[in-house]
Design a protein around this motif. Structure first.
Motif, PDB file in Angstrom:
ATOM      1  N   ASN A   1      61.626  -5.835  27.192  1.00 14.57           N
ATOM      2  CA  ASN A   1      61.214  -6.502  28.434  1.00 14.57           C
ATOM      3  C   ASN A   1      61.960  -5.949  29.643  1.00 14.57           C
ATOM      4  O   ASN A   1      61.382  -5.787  30.726  1.00 14.57           O
ATOM      5  N   LYS A   2      63.236  -5.648  29.467  1.00 14.87           N
ATOM      6  CA  LYS A   2      64.037  -5.088  30.566  1.00 14.87           C
ATOM      7  C   LYS A   2      63.485  -3.714  30.980  1.00 14.87           C
ATOM      8  O   LYS A   2      63.365  -3.423  32.166  1.00 14.87           O
ATOM      9  N   GLN A   3      63.130  -2.893  30.000  1.00 12.38           N
ATOM     10  CA  GLN A   3      62.558  -1.575  30.307  1.00 12.38           C
ATOM     11  C   GLN A   3      61.228  -1.698  31.034  1.00 12.38           C
ATOM     12  O   GLN A   3      60.979  -0.998  32.019  1.00 12.38           O
ATOM     13  N   LEU A   4      60.367  -2.602  30.568  1.00  7.60           N
ATOM     14  CA  LEU A   4      59.043  -2.754  31.168  1.00  7.60           C
ATOM     15  C   LEU A   4      59.105  -3.351  32.576  1.00  7.60           C
ATOM     16  O   LEU A   4      58.212  -3.112  33.391  1.00  7.60           O
ATOM     17  N   ALA A   5      60.152  -4.122  32.867  1.00  5.91           N
ATOM     18  CA  ALA A   5      60.298  -4.742  34.183  1.00  5.91           C
ATOM     19  C   ALA A   5      60.956  -3.819  35.208  1.00  5.91           C
ATOM     20  O   ALA A   5      60.906  -4.087  36.407  1.00  5.91           O
TER      21      ALA A   5
ATOM     22  N   THR B   1      52.051  -9.317  21.619  1.00  2.00           N
ATOM     23  CA  THR B   1      52.728  -9.633  20.369  1.00  2.00           C
ATOM     24  C   THR B   1      52.652  -8.451  19.414  1.00  2.00           C
ATOM     25  O   THR B   1      51.578  -8.189  18.846  1.00  2.00           O
ATOM     26  N   PRO B   2      53.757  -7.718  19.213  1.00  2.00           N
ATOM     27  CA  PRO B   2      53.738  -6.617  18.243  1.00  2.00           C
ATOM     28  C   PRO B   2      53.379  -7.143  16.844  1.00  2.00           C
ATOM     29  O   PRO B   2      53.646  -8.303  16.529  1.00  2.00           O
ATOM     30  N   THR B   3      52.785  -6.296  16.021  1.00  2.00           N
ATOM     31  CA  THR B   3      52.332  -6.738  14.699  1.00  2.00           C
ATOM     32  C   THR B   3      53.482  -7.010  13.736  1.00  2.00           C
ATOM     33  O   THR B   3      53.312  -7.761  12.780  1.00  2.00           O
ATOM     34  N   ILE B   4      54.640  -6.401  13.985  1.00  2.00           N
ATOM     35  CA  ILE B   4      55.822  -6.648  13.155  1.00  2.00           C
ATOM     36  C   ILE B   4      57.052  -6.800  14.058  1.00  2.00           C
ATOM     37  O   ILE B   4      57.089  -6.234  15.151  1.00  2.00           O
ATOM     38  N   PRO B   5      58.075  -7.544  13.622  1.00  2.82           N
ATOM     39  CA  PRO B   5      59.239  -7.820  14.470  1.00  2.82           C
ATOM     40  C   PRO B   5      60.091  -6.602  14.833  1.00  2.82           C
ATOM     41  O   PRO B   5      60.826  -6.650  15.801  1.00  2.82           O
ATOM     42  N   HIS B   6      59.975  -5.511  14.081  1.00  6.08           N
ATOM     43  CA  HIS B   6      60.779  -4.306  14.366  1.00  6.08           C
ATOM     44  C   HIS B   6      59.909  -3.144  14.831  1.00  6.08           C
ATOM     45  O   HIS B   6      60.282  -1.981  14.654  1.00  6.08           O
ATOM     46  N   CYS B   7      58.774  -3.431  15.419  1.00  2.00           N
ATOM     47  CA  CYS B   7      57.828  -2.403  15.844  1.00  2.00           C
ATOM     48  C   CYS B   7      58.487  -1.445  16.848  1.00  2.00           C
ATOM     49  O   CYS B   7      58.899  -1.845  17.935  1.00  2.00           O
ATOM     50  N   SER B   8      58.565  -0.174  16.466  1.00  2.84           N
ATOM     51  CA  SER B   8      59.178   0.817  17.358  1.00  2.84           C
ATOM     52  C   SER B   8      58.226   1.235  18.480  1.00  2.84           C
ATOM     53  O   SER B   8      58.635   1.927  19.405  1.00  2.84           O
ATOM     54  N   MET B   9      56.983   0.828  18.386  1.00  2.00           N
ATOM     55  CA  MET B   9      55.982   1.187  19.390  1.00  2.00           C
ATOM     56  C   MET B   9      55.843   0.137  20.492  1.00  2.00           C
ATOM     57  O   MET B   9      55.005   0.277  21.378  1.00  2.00           O
ATOM     58  N   ALA B  10      56.645  -0.920  20.450  1.00  2.00           N
ATOM     59  CA  ALA B  10      56.501  -2.028  21.397  1.00  2.00           C
ATOM     60  C   ALA B  10      56.600  -1.570  22.852  1.00  2.00           C
ATOM     61  O   ALA B  10      55.792  -1.979  23.691  1.00  2.00           O
ATOM     62  N   THR B  11      57.562  -0.728  23.162  1.00  2.69           N
ATOM     63  CA  THR B  11      57.711  -0.262  24.543  1.00  2.69           C
ATOM     64  C   THR B  11      56.504   0.569  24.961  1.00  2.69           C
ATOM     65  O   THR B  11      55.987   0.410  26.073  1.00  2.69           O
ATOM     66  N   LEU B  12      56.018   1.429  24.077  1.00  2.00           N
ATOM     67  CA  LEU B  12      54.841   2.251  24.367  1.00  2.00           C
ATOM     68  C   LEU B  12      53.606   1.375  24.576  1.00  2.00           C
ATOM     69  O   LEU B  12      52.814   1.611  25.492  1.00  2.00           O
ATOM     70  N   ILE B  13      53.442   0.353  23.761  1.00  2.00           N
ATOM     71  CA  ILE B  13      52.309  -0.563  23.915  1.00  2.00           C
ATOM     72  C   ILE B  13      52.404  -1.283  25.266  1.00  2.00           C
ATOM     73  O   ILE B  13      51.432  -1.339  26.020  1.00  2.00           O
ATOM     74  N   GLY B  14      53.576  -1.807  25.584  1.00  2.00           N
ATOM     75  CA  GLY B  14      53.771  -2.482  26.868  1.00  2.00           C
ATOM     76  C   GLY B  14      53.527  -1.552  28.045  1.00  2.00           C
ATOM     77  O   GLY B  14      52.903  -1.937  29.044  1.00  2.00           O
ATOM     78  N   LEU B  15      54.000  -0.310  27.924  1.00  2.00           N
ATOM     79  CA  LEU B  15      53.797   0.681  28.979  1.00  2.00           C
ATOM     80  C   LEU B  15      52.306   0.993  29.141  1.00  2.00           C
ATOM     81  O   LEU B  15      51.810   1.098  30.264  1.00  2.00           O
ATOM     82  N   SER B  16      51.594   1.093  28.042  1.00  2.00           N
ATOM     83  CA  SER B  16      50.152   1.363  28.100  1.00  2.00           C
ATOM     84  C   SER B  16      49.410   0.224  28.802  1.00  2.00           C
ATOM     85  O   SER B  16      48.512   0.470  29.613  1.00  2.00           O
TER      86      SER B  16
ATOM     87  N   ASP C   1      53.430  -8.136  35.540  1.00  2.00           N
ATOM     88  CA  ASP C   1      54.560  -8.414  34.656  1.00  2.00           C
ATOM     89  C   ASP C   1      54.053  -8.353  33.212  1.00  2.00           C
ATOM     90  O   ASP C   1      53.182  -9.143  32.835  1.00  2.00           O
ATOM     91  N   VAL C   2      54.574  -7.408  32.438  1.00  2.00           N
ATOM     92  CA  VAL C   2      54.191  -7.253  31.033  1.00  2.00           C
ATOM     93  C   VAL C   2      55.440  -7.480  30.196  1.00  2.00           C
ATOM     94  O   VAL C   2      56.474  -6.850  30.438  1.00  2.00           O
ATOM     95  N   CYS C   3      55.343  -8.373  29.219  1.00  2.00           N
ATOM     96  CA  CYS C   3      56.504  -8.635  28.360  1.00  2.00           C
ATOM     97  C   CYS C   3      56.054  -9.036  26.958  1.00  2.00           C
ATOM     98  O   CYS C   3      54.888  -9.347  26.729  1.00  2.00           O
ATOM     99  N   ILE C   4      56.996  -9.032  26.049  1.00  2.00           N
ATOM    100  CA  ILE C   4      56.738  -9.404  24.663  1.00  2.00           C
ATOM    101  C   ILE C   4      56.695 -10.924  24.556  1.00  2.00           C
ATOM    102  O   ILE C   4      57.496 -11.621  25.187  1.00  2.00           O
ATOM    103  N   THR C   5      55.773 -11.432  23.741  1.00  2.20           N
ATOM    104  CA  THR C   5      55.698 -12.869  23.486  1.00  2.20           C
ATOM    105  C   THR C   5      57.048 -13.330  22.942  1.00  2.20           C
ATOM    106  O   THR C   5      57.563 -12.733  21.986  1.00  2.20           O
ATOM    107  N   PRO C   6      57.655 -14.334  23.542  1.00  2.00           N
ATOM    108  CA  PRO C   6      58.990 -14.786  23.120  1.00  2.00           C
ATOM    109  C   PRO C   6      59.080 -15.063  21.615  1.00  2.00           C
ATOM    110  O   PRO C   6      58.203 -15.688  21.032  1.00  2.00           O
TER     111      PRO C   6
END
Length: 159
Positions: free
Chosen positions: A128-132, A82-97, A113-118
């Motif tokens: 989610n598409k990038q991480l998958a 769950t990113p800390t804010i809805p527009h977090c630009s680091m979400a993909t980097l966090i998921g990749l990490s 399987d790593v994805c953002i909390t719905p």
């Protein structure tokens, strides 16, 4: 960080770290089959560093044990973060990490399987598409600059 030193979420809410897991005698015995469970996976990812703050993903509540699902028999691991804010630009980097930490730590038999909390990020579907996408993940890890940032997120920091 994007845009120089400007933080997207300058004052994040900080959560208390959960206690360390107590190891049982059977878990320490190498001769006893010990299936991988949710807590073991959570322990692997909880200390990953946030790319913007000197805090762990657990301290920012980006990862929680309740959002870790493991089926050792079927060799699957599912993580929602769950990113800390809805527009977090680091979400993909966090998921990749998170994905890289698990790829480096778990036996090859596991499908990760790593994805953002719905409902918690504006670009949830795209991230989610990038991480998958195995090819995108592999290409990202061939980028030396990006790999360096991922490795910084995965590095151990003193508490």
């Amino acid at each position: 960080m994007s845009e120089g030193t400007r933080l997207e979420n300058a004052n994040p809410v900080i959560f208390q770290r959960s206690g360390d897991r107590v190891q049982t005698a059977s878990e320490e015995d190498e001769d006893v089959h010990d299936p991988i469970d949710d807590r073991e996976i959570f322990d692997l990812i909880r200390s990953i560093n946030d790319p913007e703050h000197p805090l762990s993903l657990e301290e920012l509540n980006v990862v929680e044990q309740v959002r870790v699902k493991v089926n050792d028999a079927e060799s699957t691991v599912g993580i929602e973060f769950t990113p800390t804010i809805p527009h977090c630009s680091m979400a993909t980097l966090i998921g990749l990490s998170i994905k890289v930490k698990l790829l480096r730590s778990l036996p090859d038999r596991f499908k990760i399987d790593v994805c953002i909390t719905p409902g918690t990020h504006a670009s949830e579907e795209a991230v989610n598409k990038q991480l998958a996408d195995k090819e995108r993940v592999a290409a990202a890890l061939e980028n030396a600059s990006l790999l360096e940032v991922v490795n910084q997120c995965l590095s151990t920091r003193s508490i």
